[in-house]
Design an enzyme around this catalytic site. Structure first.
Site, short mmCIF file in Angstrom:
data_model
loop_
_atom_site.label_atom_id
_atom_site.label_comp_id
_atom_site.label_asym_id
_atom_site.label_seq_id
_atom_site.Cartn_x
_atom_site.Cartn_y
_atom_site.Cartn_z
N GLU A 684 -5.50 5.29 -5.31
CA GLU A 684 -4.98 5.74 -6.60
C GLU A 684 -5.99 5.61 -7.74
O GLU A 684 -5.70 5.10 -8.82
CB GLU A 684 -3.68 4.98 -6.93
CG GLU A 684 -2.59 5.27 -5.90
CD GLU A 684 -1.32 4.45 -6.09
OE1 GLU A 684 -1.25 3.66 -7.06
OE2 GLU A 684 -0.40 4.59 -5.27
N GLU A 785 1.81 9.30 2.79
CA GLU A 785 2.93 8.40 2.48
C GLU A 785 4.19 9.21 2.21
O GLU A 785 4.91 8.96 1.25
CB GLU A 785 2.60 7.51 1.27
CG GLU A 785 1.34 6.70 1.41
CD GLU A 785 1.04 5.85 0.18
OE1 GLU A 785 1.96 5.64 -0.64
OE2 GLU A 785 -0.12 5.40 0.04
#
Length: 907
Positions: A684, A785
């Site tokens: 991220e 994910e």
């Protein structure tokens, strides 16, 4: 609805013995709570005043009764799950007071029935009893039942009248007359006795303070605080840590692989704190393993009123100690507890698939979108001015065109918004009566901004749903061109007001909006297109060429080809505790060929304190995956979001932090060299910058370089979220591409693009557009994910199918990882495929059906050239040939390729 003038049955109230009744809300005094209609509708009316104000007979046995209506089948009625309240070997008596209403002459039968469900076997039904009922009076249906073993799911229901006849139910009692008093109490209360003294009626017996003191009160604050129920409540006081609270050990009173519900009534007091989070937590000790802390649920508590905290938990393994406790408020603030109950969780039947009449797929619900009638239908949100200009694009934005196909050109007119003094000001329109529940709507528009902007500007299509903000898509603009904005939304609860508005550039910057489209998406039409695309990129022509003794006489011989495994990677997240549950592992190894660890490889898990390394959990999981030939992704080496960085790291100076980063790389990559096929190197980076802020811009590329040196066999990924859904300009495809190119220019060996895929209300063309844009980099793309969330399992399954089909049909996508599949072990609620105790739900069934669709099978005969041709998905196969003398089975693999694969089969 007709309201019957029912006459009393003289035995109705006498026969309904309510001792040890295992039926919850037996007399409908709490509406339909704990009851569920079976493919029909139902409601509760008062005995004193029925529908349309007609009086009912006052001689009935209770104050309310249920009406089951819209029945189209005899078996449709009212049901309740009684699984956790029935003991094997005990005999139960059933007595229900029932009636009928509607188009009926004479009488009809009402039946009391049990439905028994076990995973992997057919559902069975057991008739308890039946009675003949006419419209004039209530009748009793009675019977008994006894089960040698309680099934995984046991449902009691009432059924029977002809279609169109309404079933009326006054009250239901199921009791066990032969039970002892204590046994009956246990049956009636379910598993409420898991907590001893749950309402502090026996003082503080069985309760203790966790790092603090506990006290008992009948009131506090000069009588301003009194129990919500019962005579007393407890307080956890002299708290010096957030985790201090009140606890009870429940070791031996909870079983593994059973789901338990938790309900507590709590509030806070003192230290000038008016609101704080209160959390229910499970402390689990297992021999040979680190202590485990399981967050069950949390709630925002106040110092004004009692609030209820609710959640669920499940134990996979066999712990040596289990303690449940309440924690959370800041130190110095007392935590007050009125009650805490733990019981075996009720299995609630899923809602049926929503029936949407006249969905009007592709029909724009926006009024005057072409501005043929100036700005009629639109109004300014805030103190701004709307006018109509010309010169906007005459074509629909690409994402809308991909969904709508044939369409009319746009008018070229746009709404010009001036005198904007706030970012949220813009054109708005009410669409309350046009939005249908559970439909997924695609949002599309052309937008442009005026001069005077100070830097890039975000423009957003937003929805106000009962004063809640919903994101319909956004785009970042840094020039004077028209830009496409696209997104989606869905509403699952009936709103009283829905408004759409376009907002975003800073105050004083003009906004221009054209061609606003909001329309329901026809997913099935998109699926047909995706099946065709998947056939092109995931299949290959195969020629089986038979040779050897007797092959010349094989012409006309029967051939059967069965695909045993599709080679496309589909995996899931798992945790260390999951592998103690054999049911979880059975489903995992049967349906997934890749794994990723939820937390066990992250730095805060492997080194919670400096020098205190914990690799045992990850080692156990790696060993399991190797045993079952499951490939693994390494998630993650670093995580750029500061909130995820442990305190000891944040306390290091720059030099020591650099050393710690190097040690982390060396320890992890050396220990697991060759064992993880992928690594998410620095998670991220579009949403966090902790290491870059502390160590400089070069650190990100250096992390990739060092990881590649330590384990050259691993593919190194970037990984981020909101890339695919058009709702976050920080991680839009354009930003992601710039980020990856920047890393590559610094020499970072970026080998793959991770799209997390935590998505709401997916729309195929929106997702596909993002994949197309990222595809220009030529790197493999993985959904790393993936999860979707909806209260309705059917809608959730459809969302999941959208994402799986889009990924499978796109040439740049090389794998999909679900972010879990088992209830209570996922980061999002209402996202699971398998219920906590192992039942595959409707979402899971959709997933399994799709995996089955992606297996190719073929039957036929060997041709005169000694060949058999078919087209199949990439993966492993078995071919079976029936010769006159024997049956021969051979295996082969179909790899990717553009030309037909010739497979020699030696007989």
């Amino acid at each position: 609805m007709e309201n019957p003038q029912l006459m009393s049955n003289s035995g109705c109230s006498e026969n309904l013995n309510q001792a040890a009744n295992i039926i919850v809300n037996h007399d409908f005094s709490n509406g339909l709570h704990s009851w569920h209609t079976n493919c029909c509708n139902g409601f509760v009316v008062s005995a004193e005043c029925g529908d349309r104000g007609k009086p009912l007979s006052s001689s009935r046995s209770s104050g309310n009764y249920a009406v089951v209506t819209n029945r189209t089948k005899c078996w449709q009625g009212l049901e309740q799950d009684i699984t956790s309240r029935v003991l094997p070997g005990s005999t139960y008596s059933v007595s229900a007071c029932v009636g009928v209403s509607g188009p009926l002459s004479g009488s009809t039968d009402v039946l009391a029935t049990l439905k028994l469900e076990n995973h992997g076997s057919a559902t069975s039904y057991k008739l308890i009893g039946k009675t003949s009922v006419s419209k004039e009076k209530w009748e009793i249906v009675e019977g008994t039942f006894s089960l040698l073993a309680v099934p995984e799911r046991l449902v009691f229901y009432l059924e029977g009248p002809s279609p169109g006849v309404e079933l009326l139910i006054d009250s239901v009692v199921i009791s066990c007359p032969s039970s002892s008093k204590s046994e009956s109490a246990s049956i009636g209360a379910g598993d409420n006795d898991i907590i001893i003294n749950p309402k502090f009626e026996d003082g503080l017996n069985n309760w203790s303070g966790r790092g603090c003191k506990v006290a008992l009160h009948d009131s506090m604050a000069d009588g301003k605080i009194v129990p919500q129920s019962g005579k007393a409540f407890a307080s956890a006081t002299e708290r010096t840590q957030n985790w201090n609270g009140i606890q009870q050990e429940i070791t031996g009173r909870v079983q593994r692989k059973l789901a338990y519900s938790v309900a507590a009534v709590v509030r806070i007091f003192g230290n000038n704190v008016t609101t704080a989070t209160v959390q229910a937590t499970l402390w689990v000790q297992t021999p040979g393993r680190n202590d485990q802390y399981v967050g069950i649920a949390n709630v925002q508590a106040t110092d004004k009123d009692w609030v209820q905290l609710q959640g669920k938990f499940l134990l996979n393994g066999s712990p040596s100690k289990v303690v449940i406790y309440l924690e959370g408020p800041p130190p110095g603030t007392d935590l007050l507890v009125n009650s805490l109950f733990v019981k075996h969780a009720e299995k609630i039947p899923p809602s049926p698939a929503p029936v949407i009449e006249n969905p009007d797929f592709g029909v724009n619900i926006i009024t005057n979108s072409q501005l043929d009638d100036q700005t009629n239908g639109w109004f300014p949100l805030g103190n701004c001015n709307l006018s109509v200009g010309s010169g906007s694009p005459h074509i629909l934005p690409p994402m809308a065109r991909a969904s709508l196909g044939v369409h009319e050109p746009l008018s070229g007119r746009y709404i010009h918004v001036k005198n904007r003094t706030q970012t949220w000001m813009g054109p708005a329109q009410m669409i309350t009566d046009k939005v249908k529940l559970f439909l997924t709507y695609q949002v599309s528009a052309w937008v442009r901004i005026g001069s005077g902007a100070n830097g890039p500007q975000n423009v957003n299509v937003a929805l106000g749903v009962d004063n809640q903000w919903v994101n319909g898509g956004q785009v970042e603009i840094n020039d004077d061109r028209w830009h496409e904005i696209g997104g989606s939304f869905r509403i699952e609860k009936q709103p009283s007001k829905v408004m759409v508005y376009i907002q975003g550039p800073g105050a004083g910057v003009d906004l221009m909006v054209a061609g606003v489209q909001i329309f329901p998406v026809n997913r099935e039409a998109r699926f047909k297109y995706l099946r065709h695309q998947a056939d092109k990129i995931r299949k290959r022509d195969v020629v089986l060429k038979f040779s050897g003794a007797g092959s010349s006489s094989l012409s006309g011989t029967n051939v059967k080809v069965v695909q045993t495994q599709n080679s496309f990677p589909i995996g899931s997240c798992m945790s260390r505790t999951n592998i103690d549950n054999e049911d979880f592992i059975s489903f995992f190894v049967k349906n997934f060929n890749w794994a990723v660890f939820g937390n066990e490889l992250k730095w805060y898990w492997t080194e919670p304190q400096q020098g205190n390394l914990n690799y045992k959990d990850a080692d156990d999981m790696v060993a399991l995956c190797q045993k079952h030939n499951i490939e693994t992704r390494g998630h993650c080496i670093f995580w750029e979001v500061q909130a995820t960085v442990q305190q000891w790291i944040q306390a290091l100076n720059k030099d020591d932090l650099m050393k710690a980063v190097q040690n982390r790389l060396t320890d992890l990559l050396t220990r697991y060299k060759g064992k993880f096929k992928h690594y998410d190197v620095n998670n991220e980076m579009l949403h966090g910058s902790y290491y870059q802020d502390r160590l400089g811009k070069d650190i990100r590329a250096n992390m990739f370089k060092t990881a590649n040196q330590l384990d050259p066999s691993a593919t190194l990924f970037v990984n981020d979220y909101h890339v695919e859904d058009g709702c976050d300009t920080r991680s839009c495809p354009e930003r992601y591409i710039e980020h990856i190119l920047d890393l590559q220019e610094q020499g970072a060996p970026v080998g793959g693009i991770g799209i997390q895929g935590h998505i709401d209300n997916p729309v195929g063309p929106v997702v596909c557009t993002a994949l197309d844009k990222l595809g220009i980099l030529g790197l493999p793309i993985w959904f790393t994910e993936l999860d979707v969330s909806s209260i309705n399992e059917h809608v959730r399954g459809e969302d999941l199918e959208v994402m799986l089909r889009e990924a499978f049909a796109h040439p740049t996508v090389e794998g999909i990882m679900l972010w879990g599949f088992w209830e209570l072990f996922m980061s999002r609620d209402n996202a699971h495929l398998v219920n906590a105790e192992g039942d595959v739900n409707e979402t899971g069934k959709r997933f399994l059906a799709l995996k089955h669709e992606w297996l190719s099978h073929a039957r036929g005969q060997v041709d005169v050239q000694g060949q058999f041709n078919f087209r199949g998905f990439h993966g492993k196969y078995a071919v079976e040939i029936d010769t006159p003398s024997k049956k021969i089975v051979k295996t082969f693999v179909v790899d990717k390729g553009d030309t037909p694969l010739v497979v020699p089969v030696e007989l």
